[in-house]
Design an enzyme around this catalytic site. Sequence first.
Site, PDB file in Angstrom:
ATOM      1  N   ASP A 125       0.547  -1.338  -1.620  1.00  0.00           N
ATOM      2  CA  ASP A 125       0.821  -0.347  -1.047  1.00  0.00           C
ATOM      3  C   ASP A 125      -1.371  -0.693  -0.643  1.00  0.00           C
ATOM      4  O   ASP A 125      -2.446  -0.973  -1.451  1.00  0.00           O
ATOM      5  CB  ASP A 125       0.209   1.210  -1.323  1.00  0.00           C
ATOM      6  CG  ASP A 125       1.815   1.869  -2.252  1.00  0.00           C
ATOM      7  OD1 ASP A 125       2.144   1.384  -1.869  1.00  0.00           O
ATOM      8  OD2 ASP A 125       1.852   2.280  -3.527  1.00  0.00           O
ATOM      9  N   GLU A 164      -5.265   9.290  -2.946  1.00  0.00           N
ATOM     10  CA  GLU A 164      -4.403   7.569  -2.837  1.00  0.00           C
ATOM     11  C   GLU A 164      -5.590   6.796  -2.657  1.00  0.00           C
ATOM     12  O   GLU A 164      -4.943   5.763  -3.640  1.00  0.00           O
ATOM     13  CB  GLU A 164      -4.165   7.753  -1.385  1.00  0.00           C
ATOM     14  CG  GLU A 164      -2.385   8.561  -1.335  1.00  0.00           C
ATOM     15  CD  GLU A 164      -1.194   8.932  -2.448  1.00  0.00           C
ATOM     16  OE1 GLU A 164      -1.162   7.138  -2.558  1.00  0.00           O
ATOM     17  OE2 GLU A 164      -0.740   9.267  -2.755  1.00  0.00           O
TER      18      GLU A 164
END
Length: 148
Positions: free
Chosen positions: A71, A54
């Site tokens: 994000d 991620e």
Amino acid sequence: MKAAGVLALIISLSIVAESKLYTRCKLAKIFVKAGLDNYGGFSLGNWICMAYYESRYNTSVQTLLDDGTVDYGIFQINSFTWCRSDRIRQKNHCHVACSALITDDLTDAILCAKKIVKETQGMNYWQGWKKHCEGKDLSEWKKGCEVS
């Protein structure tokens, strides 16, 4: 002119100082201490693998998505559903400012990640996990880190 250059340098250094790039083993120890090992039925290897894919263990990562949301942080937690940014229409299920997810203190990010796992379908929220970690032998992710 020189003052403006010095001021810009100071500001950029202060921004860098707030973020942190963790090592795999340092993160493993933090995750164990925070109770992530086997949280929601997911081993420590799942959490370390997911964080790598991620954010590459970088707390300051912010990714602007096509839908206009962002994000944030080491777990790439989305602004629309999970945290509060400067946009009005947000759900903020983690009851946290998005800016708290991009600091070197991982407390808010870990609490929010736990909430995501508990309230959604486990770690399926994270595409990095689904693509690179799900169903794999993840024992290598904690190897050599002196964690149980």
